[in-house]
Design a protein around this motif. Sequence first.
Motif, mmCIF file in Angstrom:
data_model
loop_
_atom_site.group_PDB
_atom_site.id
_atom_site.type_symbol
_atom_site.label_atom_id
_atom_site.label_comp_id
_atom_site.label_asym_id
_atom_site.label_seq_id
_atom_site.Cartn_x
_atom_site.Cartn_y
_atom_site.Cartn_z
ATOM 1 N N PHE A 335 0.723 -1.003 0.340
ATOM 2 C CA PHE A 335 -0.451 0.140 -0.041
ATOM 3 C C PHE A 335 0.501 0.900 0.455
ATOM 4 O O PHE A 335 0.535 2.625 -0.278
ATOM 5 C CB PHE A 335 -0.817 0.245 1.163
ATOM 6 N N ARG A 336 1.512 0.974 0.472
ATOM 7 C CA ARG A 336 3.288 2.261 0.550
ATOM 8 C C ARG A 336 3.729 2.599 -1.371
ATOM 9 O O ARG A 336 3.603 3.858 -1.557
ATOM 10 C CB ARG A 336 4.137 2.206 1.256
ATOM 11 N N MET A 337 3.663 1.281 -1.857
ATOM 12 C CA MET A 337 4.087 1.745 -3.163
ATOM 13 C C MET A 337 2.554 2.262 -4.245
ATOM 14 O O MET A 337 2.193 2.690 -4.790
ATOM 15 C CB MET A 337 4.053 0.286 -3.746
ATOM 16 N N LYS A 338 1.508 1.682 -3.511
ATOM 17 C CA LYS A 338 -0.094 1.992 -4.599
ATOM 18 C C LYS A 338 -0.033 3.983 -4.048
ATOM 19 O O LYS A 338 -0.848 4.156 -5.027
ATOM 20 C CB LYS A 338 -1.030 1.260 -3.902
ATOM 21 N N VAL A 339 0.160 3.998 -2.667
ATOM 22 C CA VAL A 339 -0.666 5.643 -2.453
ATOM 23 C C VAL A 339 0.407 6.144 -3.200
ATOM 24 O O VAL A 339 0.458 7.508 -3.754
ATOM 25 C CB VAL A 339 0.025 5.357 -0.840
ATOM 26 N N GLN A 340 1.618 6.268 -3.893
ATOM 27 C CA GLN A 340 2.637 7.097 -4.793
ATOM 28 C C GLN A 340 1.691 7.417 -5.972
ATOM 29 O O GLN A 340 2.101 8.637 -6.475
ATOM 30 C CB GLN A 340 4.027 6.023 -5.214
ATOM 31 N N TRP A 341 1.314 6.498 -6.865
ATOM 32 C CA TRP A 341 0.949 6.617 -7.805
ATOM 33 C C TRP A 341 -0.624 7.086 -8.033
ATOM 34 O O TRP A 341 -1.255 7.902 -8.506
ATOM 35 C CB TRP A 341 0.676 5.334 -8.797
ATOM 36 N N LYS A 342 -1.235 6.359 -6.101
ATOM 37 C CA LYS A 342 -2.567 7.428 -6.051
ATOM 38 C C LYS A 342 -2.255 8.729 -6.180
ATOM 39 O O LYS A 342 -3.607 9.372 -6.322
ATOM 40 C CB LYS A 342 -3.551 6.213 -5.293
ATOM 41 N N LEU A 355 4.358 7.733 -16.651
ATOM 42 C CA LEU A 355 3.489 7.473 -15.840
ATOM 43 C C LEU A 355 2.089 6.960 -16.939
ATOM 44 O O LEU A 355 1.168 6.313 -16.692
ATOM 45 C CB LEU A 355 3.336 7.811 -14.525
ATOM 46 N N ARG A 356 1.470 8.206 -17.855
ATOM 47 C CA ARG A 356 0.471 8.058 -18.415
ATOM 48 C C ARG A 356 0.906 7.015 -19.793
ATOM 49 O O ARG A 356 0.223 6.249 -19.426
ATOM 50 C CB ARG A 356 0.562 10.062 -19.034
ATOM 51 N N GLY A 357 1.455 7.166 -20.050
ATOM 52 C CA GLY A 357 1.970 5.534 -20.710
ATOM 53 C C GLY A 357 1.109 4.387 -20.714
ATOM 54 O O GLY A 357 0.882 3.764 -21.364
ATOM 55 N N TYR A 358 1.640 4.452 -19.004
ATOM 56 C CA TYR A 358 1.890 3.337 -18.633
ATOM 57 C C TYR A 358 0.121 2.743 -18.126
ATOM 58 O O TYR A 358 0.095 1.919 -18.572
ATOM 59 C CB TYR A 358 2.478 2.899 -17.426
ATOM 60 N N ARG A 359 -0.718 3.758 -17.696
ATOM 61 C CA ARG A 359 -1.889 4.158 -16.887
ATOM 62 C C ARG A 359 -2.627 3.837 -18.515
ATOM 63 O O ARG A 359 -3.443 2.358 -18.241
ATOM 64 C CB ARG A 359 -2.069 5.678 -16.913
ATOM 65 N N SER A 360 -2.925 4.610 -19.643
ATOM 66 C CA SER A 360 -3.365 4.155 -21.087
ATOM 67 C C SER A 360 -2.491 2.880 -21.646
ATOM 68 O O SER A 360 -3.966 2.110 -21.845
ATOM 69 C CB SER A 360 -2.686 4.798 -22.030
ATOM 70 N N MET A 392 -0.420 -1.156 -11.202
ATOM 71 C CA MET A 392 -0.199 0.193 -11.614
ATOM 72 C C MET A 392 0.820 -0.138 -10.194
ATOM 73 O O MET A 392 1.462 0.640 -10.561
ATOM 74 C CB MET A 392 -1.314 1.219 -12.042
ATOM 75 N N THR A 393 0.396 0.042 -9.831
ATOM 76 C CA THR A 393 1.568 -0.917 -8.379
ATOM 77 C C THR A 393 2.969 -1.111 -8.846
ATOM 78 O O THR A 393 3.727 -1.162 -7.945
ATOM 79 C CB THR A 393 0.867 -1.863 -7.264
ATOM 80 N N TYR A 394 2.673 -2.138 -9.537
ATOM 81 C CA TYR A 394 3.712 -3.281 -10.131
ATOM 82 C C TYR A 394 4.965 -1.940 -10.738
ATOM 83 O O TYR A 394 5.689 -2.560 -10.688
ATOM 84 C CB TYR A 394 3.504 -3.843 -11.218
ATOM 85 N N ASN A 398 8.838 -2.382 -9.951
ATOM 86 C CA ASN A 398 9.718 -2.224 -10.839
ATOM 87 C C ASN A 398 10.254 -0.892 -12.104
ATOM 88 O O ASN A 398 9.329 -0.870 -12.834
ATOM 89 C CB ASN A 398 9.318 -3.701 -11.737
ATOM 90 N N PHE A 399 10.152 0.560 -11.389
ATOM 91 C CA PHE A 399 10.539 1.246 -12.622
ATOM 92 C C PHE A 399 10.990 0.617 -13.926
ATOM 93 O O PHE A 399 10.421 1.204 -14.819
ATOM 94 C CB PHE A 399 11.013 2.339 -11.564
ATOM 95 N N ASP A 400 12.171 0.395 -13.372
ATOM 96 C CA ASP A 400 12.747 0.004 -14.958
ATOM 97 C C ASP A 400 11.823 -1.050 -15.722
ATOM 98 O O ASP A 400 12.034 -0.012 -17.379
ATOM 99 C CB ASP A 400 14.948 -0.944 -14.743
ATOM 100 N N LEU A 401 11.376 -2.214 -15.988
ATOM 101 C CA LEU A 401 10.637 -2.661 -16.493
ATOM 102 C C LEU A 401 8.834 -1.560 -16.245
ATOM 103 O O LEU A 401 8.935 -1.646 -17.973
ATOM 104 C CB LEU A 401 10.455 -4.250 -16.452
ATOM 105 N N GLY A 402 8.842 -1.175 -15.422
ATOM 106 C CA GLY A 402 6.838 -0.702 -16.160
ATOM 107 C C GLY A 402 6.450 -1.694 -16.574
ATOM 108 O O GLY A 402 6.344 -3.234 -15.705
ATOM 109 N N TYR A 403 4.788 -0.939 -16.794
ATOM 110 C CA TYR A 403 4.458 -2.440 -17.666
ATOM 111 C C TYR A 403 4.227 -2.498 -19.179
ATOM 112 O O TYR A 403 4.504 -1.726 -19.768
ATOM 113 C CB TYR A 403 2.718 -2.112 -17.379
#
Length: 633
Positions: A335-342, A355-360, A392-394, A398-403
Amino acid sequence: RLVFEKEGVYLHTNAKRSNQDTTIPGFIRIVERGGEPALEWSALEDEGRNAAAVFYTKKDGEGGVEDTNFDPGYEPDWAVISTVKRDRVREHPPVKETSQWSFSLPLSELYSLRRSRFSLGRNFLVFTSRGGHPLPPLHFHRGGTRELLRALQRYIILAPSPVDGRLFLAYPHDSGALSQSFDELHLFDDGSSDLVSRFIQDPYATTFGGFSKVTNFFRGALRPPDSPFHPRGPQDHHGPHSADDEPGFELITCGVELGPKPDVTRGQPLDKWEEFLDPEGRVKDPQQIKELVFRGGITPSLRKDVWKFLLGFYPWNSTVKEREDILRMKTDEYFRMKVQWKSVSEEQEMRNSLLRGYRSLIERDVSRTDRHNTFFSGNDNPGLTLLNDVLMTYCMFNFDLGYVQGMSDLLAPLLFVTQNEVESFWCLTGFMEMVHQNFEESQEAMKQQLLQLSLLMKALDPELLDYLDSQDSGSLCFCFRWLLIWFKREFSFEDILSLWEVLWTRLPCENFHLLMAASILESQRGEFIGSDHDFNTILKHINELTMKLDLQTVLRGAEANYLQLACCKELPVKVQEVIGLYVPPSPDDETSPESESHETQQLLSQSQAAATETSQSSNSTTAAAARPRPTYP
């Protein structure tokens, strides 16, 4: 005299003109005129006509129509310029154009060819003249590259470049040219000019020094053009023959002598759990659990518990109390990681394109992932919200890989079984530890797996692989989706639950999924051998296997493949490496009996359970011992 002709060879021009196609169908030919062989390509519409000459070269800004944003997506190192200065044509006369795009190149002026494949799997070749100018790629939509290369080998030797596995250098059929090429490559210390005769007289003394890494390069000088062991053309490569792989002298040139394929039976699913735990909740024999799961899978009611061990959420030797602490700690971390993007505002996100690209991407993929399953069906389904939030939390984890597209396919079964946001997330991280390289942008891991699958097929069924290769399907590119997401689209949702838990055991080897792919291909042998399938119909047939395969039959075939290879006394080292029978010794890979105990303590370093470390270490010795070769209960 017409020596060779093949239609269905397309030239991709990338010329952006309103009156001109960018993909032009045509013929490729080898023609002898006055005893001089030449490679020619002409468009279908230009047959019998002459037009203004054009020349092909790299972009240099000198006139012509040039696309400054040229990006073919598969061969970015060439472009087409449709107008050239007359002095340039005089400077390099060997390439003659007979129409706007057609050309004729004497084979004596052919310097090299580059083989490549683009995403749909069709072959294309790029020819370069001795003037240093690459011609536009020729795409073989109906196959035929192998036949063309065989025809070319009547006149020239195609030798793999020692620095680029996709590049082949052209030499005439005489030892002097080859000797000169060896000198240029500085393969030998001395300056002797008669290296070919030296090699024929004493091959070992000549080559063991400087030539051990490029054995493929020499085969053309020693074997006649009609020999079945003549140097392979670009499409004949079934294994990793590039210089980077450095295979030494080991070449798998024919099928391995294998014994009969053994009969394999599957077992019953694991239907008991408590009896495998000690009084404090530790798994007494993790290896036995893995073997039972490999043999028969897991009863649905136990999956939620066992999967968390198979995917590393809980260490095998953790107690019930320790698992409670781990869950609490992992929940807080999630939940600490989830709050970061929320907590990112819309204004902030407007300045965060990543982040915008991952969300899309995630929103698009979630909306079409397993919608036939009731857990994800319908609009405003909470299952879809959970799927979105975990992915989104993943990205935060993992910033390097993302989604990357396909990861939603991996998460959906985990979320369905655990029915829990936090547990599904950490199970996903464990799963991604096994397959994250599949999603890396370079796709080197996927290429390597396809090469390893080719090695397996070369050993298991060389006739089938040769047939696929003859239809320009030897790269096995149609297996890409199988390996990327572990057959997620090939079997039913329920079958995938059973299959993945078998693969997560990593028994009998970590590449068991490749043995499964080989099993599927072997099951289609009767459909392919002796048929008139071409590349397109092979691809269509493979795609139509979706939801038609019997999982237990495929699993039995894969295990039989493993046992058949494991029993072979002369199995090439490259194949042994694929199925885990040969691992180069590495002190860093050794596992101590205390390794799992240490892992547990790391997870619990922030909890009060760290005080139990001493009592754990003595009980974990047996359970955490290095994994032996699997047995079969």
